[in-house]
Scaffold this motif. Structure first.
Motif, PDB file in Angstrom:
ATOM      1  N   TYR A 302       0.099  -1.283   0.316  1.00  0.00           N
ATOM      2  CA  TYR A 302      -0.030   0.183   0.183  1.00  0.00           C
ATOM      3  C   TYR A 302       0.548   0.633   0.085  1.00  0.00           C
ATOM      4  O   TYR A 302       0.439   1.863  -0.492  1.00  0.00           O
ATOM      5  CB  TYR A 302      -0.911   0.326   1.666  1.00  0.00           C
ATOM      6  CG  TYR A 302      -1.697  -1.033   1.223  1.00  0.00           C
ATOM      7  CD1 TYR A 302      -2.766  -1.593   0.093  1.00  0.00           C
ATOM      8  CD2 TYR A 302      -1.517  -2.423   2.290  1.00  0.00           C
ATOM      9  CE1 TYR A 302      -3.462  -3.240   0.127  1.00  0.00           C
ATOM     10  CE2 TYR A 302      -3.067  -2.965   2.458  1.00  0.00           C
ATOM     11  CZ  TYR A 302      -3.673  -3.244   1.272  1.00  0.00           C
ATOM     12  OH  TYR A 302      -4.638  -4.394   0.826  1.00  0.00           O
ATOM     13  N   GLU A 303       2.142   0.650   0.692  1.00  0.00           N
ATOM     14  CA  GLU A 303       3.151   2.054   0.588  1.00  0.00           C
ATOM     15  C   GLU A 303       3.643   2.945  -0.985  1.00  0.00           C
ATOM     16  O   GLU A 303       3.025   3.880  -1.179  1.00  0.00           O
ATOM     17  CB  GLU A 303       4.767   1.949   1.674  1.00  0.00           C
ATOM     18  CG  GLU A 303       5.083   3.145   1.888  1.00  0.00           C
ATOM     19  CD  GLU A 303       4.595   4.329   2.220  1.00  0.00           C
ATOM     20  OE1 GLU A 303       4.959   5.630   1.877  1.00  0.00           O
ATOM     21  OE2 GLU A 303       3.433   4.053   2.829  1.00  0.00           O
ATOM     22  N   THR A 306       0.662   4.833  -2.681  1.00  0.00           N
ATOM     23  CA  THR A 306       0.221   5.871  -1.631  1.00  0.00           C
ATOM     24  C   THR A 306       1.638   6.871  -2.685  1.00  0.00           C
ATOM     25  O   THR A 306       1.151   8.542  -3.197  1.00  0.00           O
ATOM     26  CB  THR A 306       0.428   6.013  -0.309  1.00  0.00           C
ATOM     27  OG1 THR A 306      -0.857   5.590   0.342  1.00  0.00           O
ATOM     28  CG2 THR A 306       0.176   7.157  -0.104  1.00  0.00           C
ATOM     29  N   GLU A 307       2.399   6.482  -2.215  1.00  0.00           N
ATOM     30  CA  GLU A 307       3.607   7.167  -3.219  1.00  0.00           C
ATOM     31  C   GLU A 307       3.230   7.629  -4.709  1.00  0.00           C
ATOM     32  O   GLU A 307       4.146   8.396  -5.722  1.00  0.00           O
ATOM     33  CB  GLU A 307       4.759   6.203  -3.137  1.00  0.00           C
ATOM     34  CG  GLU A 307       6.101   7.002  -3.697  1.00  0.00           C
ATOM     35  CD  GLU A 307       6.338   8.492  -3.271  1.00  0.00           C
ATOM     36  OE1 GLU A 307       6.926   9.180  -3.949  1.00  0.00           O
ATOM     37  OE2 GLU A 307       6.345   8.199  -1.911  1.00  0.00           O
ATOM     38  N   ARG A 310       0.638   9.777  -5.330  1.00  0.00           N
ATOM     39  CA  ARG A 310       1.396  10.919  -4.870  1.00  0.00           C
ATOM     40  C   ARG A 310       2.798  11.893  -5.963  1.00  0.00           C
ATOM     41  O   ARG A 310       2.671  13.026  -6.975  1.00  0.00           O
ATOM     42  CB  ARG A 310       2.445  11.712  -3.876  1.00  0.00           C
ATOM     43  CG  ARG A 310       3.275  13.121  -3.651  1.00  0.00           C
ATOM     44  CD  ARG A 310       3.821  12.573  -2.067  1.00  0.00           C
ATOM     45  NE  ARG A 310       4.253  11.641  -2.152  1.00  0.00           N
ATOM     46  CZ  ARG A 310       6.337  12.090  -1.065  1.00  0.00           C
ATOM     47  NH1 ARG A 310       5.779  13.091  -0.516  1.00  0.00           N
ATOM     48  NH2 ARG A 310       7.032  10.744  -1.345  1.00  0.00           N
ATOM     49  N   ARG A 426      -9.078   7.862   0.714  1.00  0.00           N
ATOM     50  CA  ARG A 426      -8.725   8.033   2.494  1.00  0.00           C
ATOM     51  C   ARG A 426      -9.064   7.234   3.103  1.00  0.00           C
ATOM     52  O   ARG A 426      -8.392   6.414   3.692  1.00  0.00           O
ATOM     53  CB  ARG A 426      -9.141   9.231   2.972  1.00  0.00           C
ATOM     54  CG  ARG A 426      -7.480   9.861   3.844  1.00  0.00           C
ATOM     55  CD  ARG A 426      -7.669  11.541   4.150  1.00  0.00           C
ATOM     56  NE  ARG A 426      -9.311  12.066   4.042  1.00  0.00           N
ATOM     57  CZ  ARG A 426      -9.055  12.929   5.825  1.00  0.00           C
ATOM     58  NH1 ARG A 426      -8.630  13.640   5.188  1.00  0.00           N
ATOM     59  NH2 ARG A 426     -11.039  13.214   6.176  1.00  0.00           N
ATOM     60  N   ILE A 429      -6.780   4.056   1.585  1.00  0.00           N
ATOM     61  CA  ILE A 429      -4.773   3.912   1.832  1.00  0.00           C
ATOM     62  C   ILE A 429      -4.814   5.613   2.475  1.00  0.00           C
ATOM     63  O   ILE A 429      -5.486   6.740   1.876  1.00  0.00           O
ATOM     64  CB  ILE A 429      -4.610   3.597   0.741  1.00  0.00           C
ATOM     65  CG1 ILE A 429      -5.334   4.821  -0.435  1.00  0.00           C
ATOM     66  CG2 ILE A 429      -4.781   2.574   0.136  1.00  0.00           C
ATOM     67  CD1 ILE A 429      -4.205   5.085  -1.797  1.00  0.00           C
ATOM     68  N   PRO A 430      -4.107   5.744   2.779  1.00  0.00           N
ATOM     69  CA  PRO A 430      -3.143   6.695   3.042  1.00  0.00           C
ATOM     70  C   PRO A 430      -2.627   8.093   1.999  1.00  0.00           C
ATOM     71  O   PRO A 430      -2.358   7.688   1.335  1.00  0.00           O
ATOM     72  CB  PRO A 430      -1.656   7.095   3.837  1.00  0.00           C
ATOM     73  CG  PRO A 430      -1.303   5.439   3.933  1.00  0.00           C
ATOM     74  CD  PRO A 430      -2.962   4.851   3.165  1.00  0.00           C
ATOM     75  N   ILE A 431      -3.250   9.250   1.675  1.00  0.00           N
ATOM     76  CA  ILE A 431      -2.715  10.135   0.734  1.00  0.00           C
ATOM     77  C   ILE A 431      -1.907  11.384   1.201  1.00  0.00           C
ATOM     78  O   ILE A 431      -2.472  11.823   2.394  1.00  0.00           O
ATOM     79  CB  ILE A 431      -4.066  10.554  -0.050  1.00  0.00           C
ATOM     80  CG1 ILE A 431      -5.347   9.740  -0.557  1.00  0.00           C
ATOM     81  CG2 ILE A 431      -4.334  11.625  -1.099  1.00  0.00           C
ATOM     82  CD1 ILE A 431      -6.679   9.812  -1.342  1.00  0.00           C
ATOM     83  N   ARG A 432      -1.126  11.481   0.577  1.00  0.00           N
ATOM     84  CA  ARG A 432       0.039  12.545   1.039  1.00  0.00           C
ATOM     85  C   ARG A 432       0.675  13.033  -0.673  1.00  0.00           C
ATOM     86  O   ARG A 432       1.015  12.351  -1.284  1.00  0.00           O
ATOM     87  CB  ARG A 432       1.325  11.679   1.066  1.00  0.00           C
ATOM     88  CG  ARG A 432       1.201  11.349   2.406  1.00  0.00           C
ATOM     89  CD  ARG A 432       2.206  10.641   3.713  1.00  0.00           C
ATOM     90  NE  ARG A 432       2.686   9.632   2.694  1.00  0.00           N
ATOM     91  CZ  ARG A 432       2.506   8.485   2.741  1.00  0.00           C
ATOM     92  NH1 ARG A 432       2.455   8.186   4.025  1.00  0.00           N
ATOM     93  NH2 ARG A 432       3.262   7.637   1.965  1.00  0.00           N
TER      94      ARG A 432
END
Length: 508
Positions: A302-303, A306-307, A310, A426, A429-432
C-alpha cells in the motif's frame, strides 16, 4: 523544509535499503521509461490527429468530412457497448498475477458475447429502420466491419497492457493513429475521399493489433464460471464509470445546443478539445500506474500505491499548471490563429476549461486508484455525484452565462467529484500530496507569464511562428526554473531521461 516531489524515486524502495535493491531499482527504471514513452506517445497522438484534421477540413468536401465524423461518433458509441469495461477489468484482474490465462480467456469470451449482441442489434435496427441516418449515409457496413476489427484490436492491446508491457500498449495506440492518418492522407490525396477516411480508420486498428499481438504471452485456456463472473462484475462497474466519463465529456455540449445554438456548441467543443492538451500527462501517468496499483494492491504494498499516487499527481500537474497559465496569456492568439476569428467567443470558456484539467488530475488519478484497489463502487459514486451536480448547474448557469456558465458548471462539478473521490480513497489508503512542489509549479508558471507578456509587448503575436516560439520558449523557461528550484524533480526527470540511455547535461 517539507519533502518536495519525489515523482517515482521512492516506489519500490525498502526501509533500510538506500538503493532499494537491484529488483526495486529495475522496477523504478521500468516506471520511468514507461512514463516517458507514454507521454511522448500522447503528444504524438495529439499532434498527428491535430494536423490530419486540419488537412481534411481544407481538402475534403465538408459533407464527406461530416459523414466520417458521424461514422467515428457512432463507432465510439457502439464500442462503448461492445467493450463495456471488459478491457479495464481484464487489466485489473490479470495484473493481480493469479489465473492470468483464465481471466484473459474469460475476457475474450465475454467480448465475443457482447460483440454478437451488438451486431445483432445493428442488423435488427437496419431491418426496422431502413431510412435511419446510419443506413442513408452508407456507414452501416463500415460500423459492422469496425466492430469485428475492434474485437481483435482491443483484445490485443489490453492483453499487452495487462501483462505489464505498457510500452507496447502505448506504441500500439500511437501506431493506430499514425497508420490511420497516413493511410487517410495518402488515399484522400489520390482522390478517394470517403474510402480514404473510413478505410484508414480500420487499417490503423489492424496494424496496431498485429503489432500488439507480437507481445502477447497470454494463452487461451479453459476458464471457470468464477473467472467469467468476476470479469463480468468488474466490467459492469467499470462500464458505469466509463459511461459517466462519456457523459462528462458531452453533457455541456448537449445543453449548449439546447439553450443556445449549434454554432455555440461547436465553438465550445473546439475549445474544450484544445484545453485537453493540459491533461495529456495525467492520461500518460494513468496508463502506467493503473496495472501497477492493481498488482501492488494484490501484494498489499500500500505504501507503493500511496507514493505512486503522490508522484503521479505531481508529474501530471507539471504539465497541467503551466499550460493553464500560458492559455491565460496566449488563449486568444491560439484560438484565432489555429481555428479562426469565428471561435474567439469561446476563449473565456477556454480559461475555465483549462483550469478544469488541473482538477481533473486529482479526480482522474484518484478514480483509477479506487478501481485498481478493488473499490470501483466508490469511483462510480463520486463521479455520479459530480455528473448530477453538472446537469443541475448547466440548467441554471447556461441560460444566464452561456458557454462560460457551462464551463463554470463543470468546474464546480469536478471539484465535488475530486473531493468525494479523495474522501472515499482516504478511507482505504493514506494520501499524501507534494503541496510544496505544487506551489513551486505555480510560482514558476507566474514567472513564465511575465516572460510571455514581455514577449507579446516586444514582438506582437501576428502569426503561428511567433505564437509557437513564445509558447515553446516560455515552456522551456518554466522547465528550467523547476529543475533549478526543486532538486527532487530534477533528479527524477534526469533519471527518467537517462533510463533511455540519453546522457543528462551536467549544466542542468
Amino acid at each position: 523544509m517539507a519533502q518536495t516531489a519525489d515523482i517515482f524515486s521512492n516506489i519500490g524502495k525498502k526501509k533500510g535499503d538506500g538503493n532499494g535493491g537491484n529488483e526495486n531499482a529495475g522496477n523504478r527504471n521500468a516506471v520511468h521509461s514507461q512514463t516517458l514513452v507514454s507521454l511522448l506517445s500522447q503528444f504524438g497522438l495529439t499532434a498527428i490527429g491535430f494536423l490530419s484534421t486540419i488537412y481534411f477540413t481544407r481538402v475534403v468536401n465538408p459533407a464527406i468530412v461530416g459523414v466520417y465524423f458521424l461514422f467515428f461518433s457512432y463507432s465510439a458509441l457502439f464500442y462503448l457497448f461492445s467493450e463495456s469495461g471488459i478491457g479495464e477489468s481484464s487489466v485489473k484482474l490479470i495484473s493481480e498475477g493469479k489465473a492470468r490465462n483464465e481471466y484473459y480467456t474469460a475476457s475474450m469470451a465475454l467480448r465475443a458475447v457482447y460483440l454478437i449482441l451488438c451486431v445483432a442489434g445493428l442488423l435488427i435496427s437496419a431491418v426496422i429502420f431502413p431510412t435511419s441516418t446510419i443506413m442513408e449515409t452508407g456507414i452501416f457496413w463500415w460500423i459492422i466491419a469496425a466492430l469485428f476489427i475492434d474485437y481483435f484490436y482491443n483484445s490485443r492491446i489490453y492483453a499487452a497492457y495487462a501483462d505489464g508491457k505498457i510500452n507496447a500498449f502505448q506504441v500500439s495506440l500511437f501506431l493506430n493513429t499514425a497508420v490511420r492518418s497516413l493511410f487517410q492522407i495518402g488515399i484522400v490525396y489520390l482522390g478517394y475521399h470517403s474510402f480514404g477516411l473510413m478505410g484508414g480508420f480500420l487499417v490503423g486498428m489492424i496494424f496496431a493489433a498485429i503489432f500488439a499481438h507480437r507481445y502477447n504471452q497470454l494463452k487461451l485456456v479453459k476458464f471457470s464460471k468464477e473467472n467469467f463472473k468476476r470479469i463480468l462484475t468488474y466490467a459492469v462497474l467499470i462500464f458505469l464509470v466509463m459511461s459517466c466519463y462519456l457523459i462528462y465529456q458531452n453533457i455541456d455540449v448537449v445543453f449548449i445546443g439546447r439553450y443556445m445554438t449549434e454554432t455555440d456548441a461547436g465553438i465550445y467543443r473546439i475549445v474544450y478539445q484544445f484545453s485537453m492538451l493540459a491533461g495529456l500527462a495525467a492520461t500518460s501517468v494513468k496508463a502506467v500506474l493503473y496495472p501497477k496499483f492493481s498488482a501492488w494492491n494484490e501484494t498489499k504494498q500500500y505504501e507503493n500505491i500511496t507514493e505512486g499516487l503522490r508522484s503521479g499527481t505531481s508529474l501530471s500537474l507539471m504539465l497541467a499548471i503551466p499550460i493553464f497559465f500560458s492559455f491565460l496569456i496566449l488563449g486568444y492568439d491560439f484560438i484565432s490563429l489555429f481555428y479562426g476569428e469565428a471561435y474567439i467567443p469561446g476563449v473565456p470558456a477556454l480559461f475555465l476549461l483549462s483550469f478544469i484539467q488541473i482538477i481533473t488530475v486529482f479526480m482522474y488519478l484518484q478514480s483509477i486508484c479506487l478501481n485498481a484497489i478493488s473499490h470501483p463502487k466508490y469511483a462510480f459514486l463520486s463521479i455520479a455525484a459530480g455528473i448530477t451536480a453538472n446537469v443541475i448547474l448547466n440548467i441554471v448557469l447556461i441560460p444566464v452565462y452561456g458557454m462560460e456558465g457551462a464551463a463554470l458548471a463543470t468546474v464546480i462539478a469536478m471539484l465535488l467529484n475530486s473531493a468525494l473521490a479523495y474522501l472515499l480513497l482516504r478511507k482505504v489508503i493514506p494520501i499524501r500530496y507534494n503541496w510544496i512542489s505544487i506551489l513551486k509549479m505555480v510560482i514558476a508558471s507566474l514567472l513564465m507569464c511575465v516572460f510571455l507578456l514581455g514577449f507579446k509587448y516586444v514582438l506582437p503575436i501576428t502569426n503561428v511562428i511567433y505564437l509557437l516560439t513564445a509558447f515553446v520558449v516560455g515552456g522551456l523557461l518554466y522547465g528550467l526554473i523547476m529543475l533549478k528550484a526543486d532538486r527532487a524533480i530534477h533528479d527524477e526527470v534526469a533519471e527518467m531521461v537517462t533510463s533511455f540511455g540519453v546522457k543528462w547535461p551536467k549544466w542542468l
